[in-house]
Write an enzyme that holds these catalytic residues in place. Structure first.
Site, PDB file in Angstrom:
ATOM      1  N   ILE A  54       0.863  -1.181   0.000  1.00 57.49           N
ATOM      2  CA  ILE A  54       0.000   0.000   0.000  1.00 57.49           C
ATOM      3  C   ILE A  54       0.896   1.227   0.000  1.00 57.49           C
ATOM      4  CG2 ILE A  54      -1.814   1.246   1.240  1.00 57.49           C
ATOM      5  CD1 ILE A  54      -2.416  -1.527   2.658  1.00 57.49           C
ATOM      6  N   CYS A  64       4.798  -2.609   2.911  1.00 60.69           N
ATOM      7  CA  CYS A  64       4.932  -3.739   1.987  1.00 60.69           C
ATOM      8  C   CYS A  64       3.833  -4.771   2.221  1.00 60.69           C
ATOM      9  CB  CYS A  64       6.277  -4.428   2.192  1.00 60.69           C
ATOM     10  SG  CYS A  64       7.719  -3.372   1.978  1.00 60.69           S
ATOM     11  N   GLU A  66       4.213  -8.007   2.650  1.00 58.06           N
ATOM     12  CA  GLU A  66       4.586  -8.972   3.684  1.00 58.06           C
ATOM     13  C   GLU A  66       4.272  -8.435   5.079  1.00 58.06           C
ATOM     14  OE1 GLU A  66       6.351  -7.790   1.160  1.00 58.06           O
ATOM     15  OE2 GLU A  66       8.060  -9.071   0.694  1.00 58.06           O
ATOM     16  N   CYS A  98      11.035  -6.128   5.871  1.00 56.85           N
ATOM     17  CA  CYS A  98      10.093  -7.248   6.005  1.00 56.85           C
ATOM     18  C   CYS A  98      10.789  -8.498   6.541  1.00 56.85           C
ATOM     19  CB  CYS A  98       9.421  -7.533   4.667  1.00 56.85           C
ATOM     20  SG  CYS A  98       8.216  -6.264   4.219  1.00 56.85           S
TER      21      CYS A  98
HETATM   22 ZN   LIG Z   1       9.163  -5.125   2.529  1.00 56.54          ZN
END
Ligand SMILES: [Zn+2]
Length: 148
Positions: A54, A64, A66, A98
Site C-alpha cells: 500500500i 509492503c 509482507e 520485512c
Molecule cells: Zn518489505
C-alpha cells in the site's frame, strides 16, 4: 520461541499460499511504483493471512505486502509464523525491513518467492535471507549480559 523444525510444507499448502498471495496482489495500491506485491502468511494455527503493498503519497508511510500480512496476523493474536508466499511480477525477494519483521515471529519460517504466473523462483528458510538475524532471543541474551 517455539521451534518449527518439524514443520513441513506440503505441495497443496504451498500452492494454496501462492494462490492466496496472487489474489491479494490484485488489491495492491501502487499508484507510484506500479509494482504490486501479494503475500500470504501461514501461522501455526493453520490460518492464512494475506497482504498487499500500500503506497502513500508521503512515501515513508508506505507498507509492503509482507508486513501487511504479518501485522494482520499479529493483530489477530498470531505470533508463530510458519511460511509466507510472496508474489510479484518477477519473483522478487522480501525487502530487509520485512525480513526483520518476519524474523520476529518466525525465524525458522519458510519463504516462497513466486512470479505472477505462480512459478516458484526461490524457496527456503528465512534464515538464508537474514543470517545472524537479530530477534527477541538475542535481545534477551544481551540484556542479561549488560545488566548492572
Ligand atoms: Zn518489505
Amino acid at each position: 520461541m517455539t521451534t518449527q523444525q518439524s514443520f513441513k510444507l506440503t505441495g497443496d499448502l504451498r500452492q494454496h499460499l501462492i494462490r492466496e498471495a496472487t489474489a491479494a496482489r490484485h488489491h495492491a495500491y501502487v499508484p507510484y511504483s506500479h509494482y504490486p506485491v501479494g503475500a500470504a502468511l501461514l501461522t501455526a494455527s493453520g490460518k492464512v493471512y494475506t497482504g498487499c503493498n500500500i503506497e502513500i503519497a508521503s512515501f515513508g508511510a508506505t507498507v509492503c505486502g509482507e508486513r501487511t500480512a504479518a501485522f494482520k496476523a499479529v493483530s489477530e493474536g498470531e505470533r508463530d509464523f510458519r511460511a509466507v508466499a510472496v508474489v510479484t511480477s518477477n519473483g522478487a525477494s522480501p525487502c530487509g525491513i520485512c525480513r526483520q519483521v518476519l524474523f520476529e515471529f518466525g525465524p525458522e519460517m519458510i519463504v516462497i518467492m513466486a512470479d505472477a504466473d505462480g512459478q516458484i523462483v526461490w524457496e527456503g528458510p528465512l534464515t538464508d535471507l537474514l543470517p545472524f538475524g537479530f530477534g527477541p532471543t538475542k535481545l534477551a541474551e544481551g540484556q542479561a549480559v549488560a545488566a548492572p
